[in-house]
Design an enzyme around this catalytic site. Structure first.
Site, PDB file in Angstrom:
ATOM      1  N   PHE A 139      63.159  46.249  20.979  1.00 50.98           N
ATOM      2  CA  PHE A 139      62.122  45.389  20.491  1.00 50.98           C
ATOM      3  C   PHE A 139      61.187  44.450  21.219  1.00 50.98           C
ATOM      4  O   PHE A 139      61.313  43.777  21.679  1.00 50.98           O
ATOM      5  CB  PHE A 139      62.529  44.684  19.002  1.00 50.98           C
ATOM      6  CG  PHE A 139      63.183  45.946  18.818  1.00 50.98           C
ATOM      7  CD1 PHE A 139      63.800  46.557  17.427  1.00 50.98           C
ATOM      8  CD2 PHE A 139      64.451  44.562  18.676  1.00 50.98           C
ATOM      9  CE1 PHE A 139      64.608  47.493  17.126  1.00 50.98           C
ATOM     10  CE2 PHE A 139      65.998  45.156  17.541  1.00 50.98           C
ATOM     11  CZ  PHE A 139      65.799  46.449  16.700  1.00 50.98           C
ATOM     12  N   GLY A 192      57.700  43.288  28.174  1.00 58.86           N
ATOM     13  CA  GLY A 192      58.519  43.042  27.502  1.00 58.86           C
ATOM     14  C   GLY A 192      59.264  43.508  26.656  1.00 58.86           C
ATOM     15  O   GLY A 192      60.246  43.908  27.370  1.00 58.86           O
ATOM     16  N   CYS A 193      59.583  43.082  25.877  1.00 59.73           N
ATOM     17  CA  CYS A 193      61.767  42.824  25.135  1.00 59.73           C
ATOM     18  C   CYS A 193      61.744  44.802  24.638  1.00 59.73           C
ATOM     19  O   CYS A 193      62.316  44.648  24.915  1.00 59.73           O
ATOM     20  CB  CYS A 193      61.900  42.035  24.491  1.00 59.73           C
ATOM     21  SG  CYS A 193      61.967  40.477  25.022  1.00 59.73           S
ATOM     22  N   PHE A 194      60.330  45.248  24.877  1.00 61.31           N
ATOM     23  CA  PHE A 194      60.883  46.735  24.250  1.00 61.31           C
ATOM     24  C   PHE A 194      61.164  47.676  26.169  1.00 61.31           C
ATOM     25  O   PHE A 194      61.377  48.654  25.224  1.00 61.31           O
ATOM     26  CB  PHE A 194      59.177  47.294  23.502  1.00 61.31           C
ATOM     27  CG  PHE A 194      58.683  47.195  24.211  1.00 61.31           C
ATOM     28  CD1 PHE A 194      58.371  48.523  25.227  1.00 61.31           C
ATOM     29  CD2 PHE A 194      57.622  46.706  24.428  1.00 61.31           C
ATOM     30  CE1 PHE A 194      57.179  48.534  25.342  1.00 61.31           C
ATOM     31  CE2 PHE A 194      56.508  46.475  24.396  1.00 61.31           C
ATOM     32  CZ  PHE A 194      56.589  47.804  25.485  1.00 61.31           C
ATOM     33  N   ALA A 195      60.825  47.375  26.895  1.00 59.32           N
ATOM     34  CA  ALA A 195      60.580  47.612  27.946  1.00 59.32           C
ATOM     35  C   ALA A 195      62.188  47.872  28.074  1.00 59.32           C
ATOM     36  O   ALA A 195      61.921  49.693  29.344  1.00 59.32           O
ATOM     37  CB  ALA A 195      59.802  47.562  29.093  1.00 59.32           C
TER      38      ALA A 195
END
Length: 389
Positions: free
Chosen positions: A373, A163-166
């Protein structure tokens, strides 16, 4: 006879991991955000949902996005009506697309990074590939190794469904690889295609609709290594420290589930509030060793999950508007590309800094922070040190 300690010492690099090149890529199909609601409701046969369309228009207007890039064209969607329907079985069709296209888009970004780096690709020792778009075996890391013609001995790491934190995660992993393996050159690739999340609208699932207004496609690549050769390699940013944490009381705030209908997306309204409430703790832990407490003295690269997250972080930390300029620019020009976003922002920042004649790659400043995040809520915090221009 040498000792284990001596072997270990010889295996380690001397200096910190350094970003030495950045490349980005998008599909050719560009979508204008102002006309997207009309297109989206037409292509999904949902024009009878008049009130929902008005709601979606307002979402798009508030998104602070001007345009996005999408692999899914009208032609592809017309051929795959189940992808357009709301919650229709469509995983096979989606997988058929992303298993091929995610590595291909990643290849374009990687080739640009390798060209900027200026060294033969045979010098790449490690590959870190990250995507939330589909799953396969052997993975996208293997496919990219073949597409680029990397050495068969390249050491690969495949990260699916982060997801978006990666974008922060891949940098953290590459930092450890570069610093613990002398001479290592790590190719990092994040490649995201919204073919897994695209679907028609439903007034029973408004958080899915938020995703339809925000997400875009893109791939970005970095070359990371320690002890750059001053005659051959040009450092852009040094990676000083990297941390990951799960925010308290945030379970279920962002979820994604891979199902027969594709990747479903759920988020709670309080995501911006949860992030802004806890972000200063992450900053304090990261910058206390450096004696830094003035967050406006840093250059900023924050995952643009959406405008509300950026607005609340800005307000909570009393950041000057220009601090999130590069972040907001990437959101405006590309939308939320999940893991690839922060890599695009790094690229935008070093280019803008050079264009404006500033004396470092970080907007003329020495120290910076990169935030990811995403689901968990998980926060990645990377401390960056800019390089003199």
């Amino acid at each position: 006879m040498v000792t284990v300690e001596e072997v270990r010492k010889a295996q380690r690099a001397q200096g910190p991991a350094t970003i030495m090149a950045i490349g980005t890529s998008t599909p050719q199909n560009c979508v204008d955000q102002s006309t997207y609601p009309d297109y989206y409701f037409r292509i999904t046969n949902s024009e009878h949902l008049v009130e929902l369309k008005e709601k979606f228009k307002r979402m798009c207007e508030k998104s602070m996005i001007k345009k996005r890039y999408m692999y899914l064209t009208e032609e592809i969607l017309t051929e795959n009506p189940n992808i357009c329907a709301y919650m229709a079985p469509s995983l096979d069709a989606r997988q058929d697309i992303v298993v091929v296209e995610v590595p291909k888009l990643g290849k374009e970004a990687a080739q640009k990074a390798i060209k900027e780096w200026g060294q033969p690709k045979s010098k790449i020792t490690h590959l870190v590939f990250c995507t939330t778009s589909g799953v396969d075996m052997p993975g996208a890391d293997y496919q990219l190794t073949k597409l680029l013609g990397l050495q068969p001995s390249v050491k690969r790491f495949m990260m699916y469904q982060q997801g978006c934190f990666a974008g922060g995660t891949v940098i953290r992993l590459a930092k450890d690889l570069a610093e613990n393996n002398k001479g290592a050159r790590v190719l990092v690739v994040c490649s995201e295609i919204t073919a897994v999340t695209f679907r028609g609208p439903s007034d029973a699932h408004l958080d899915s609709l938020v995703g339809q207004a925000l997400f875009g496609d893109g791939a970005a690549a970095l070359i990371i290594g320690s002890d750059p050769d001053p005659d051959l390699e040009r450092p852009l940013f040094q990676l000083v420290s990297a941390a990951q944490t799960i925010l308290p009381d945030s379970g279920g705030a962002i979820d994604g589930h891979l199902r027969e209908v594709g990747l479903t997306f759920h988020l709670l309204k309080d995501v911006p509030g949860l992030i802004s409430k806890h972000i200063e703790k992450s900053l304090n832990e990261a910058f206390q060793p450096l004696g830094i407490r003035d967050w406006n003295s840093l250059f900023w690269i924050a995952h643009p999950g959406g405008p509300a997250i950026l607005d609340q972080v800005e307000e909570k930390l009393e950041l000057k508007p220009e601090k999130l300029r590069a972040t907001r620019h990437v959101l405006s020009e590309y939308g939320n590309m999940s893991s690839a976003c922060v890599l695009f922002i790094l690229d935008e920042m070093r280019k803008a800094s050079s264009k404006e004649g500033l004396n470092t790659t970080g907007e003329g400043l020495e120290w910076g922070v990169l935030f990811g995040f995403g689901p968990g809520l998980t926060v990645e915090t990377v401390v960056l040190h800019s390089v003199s221009a």
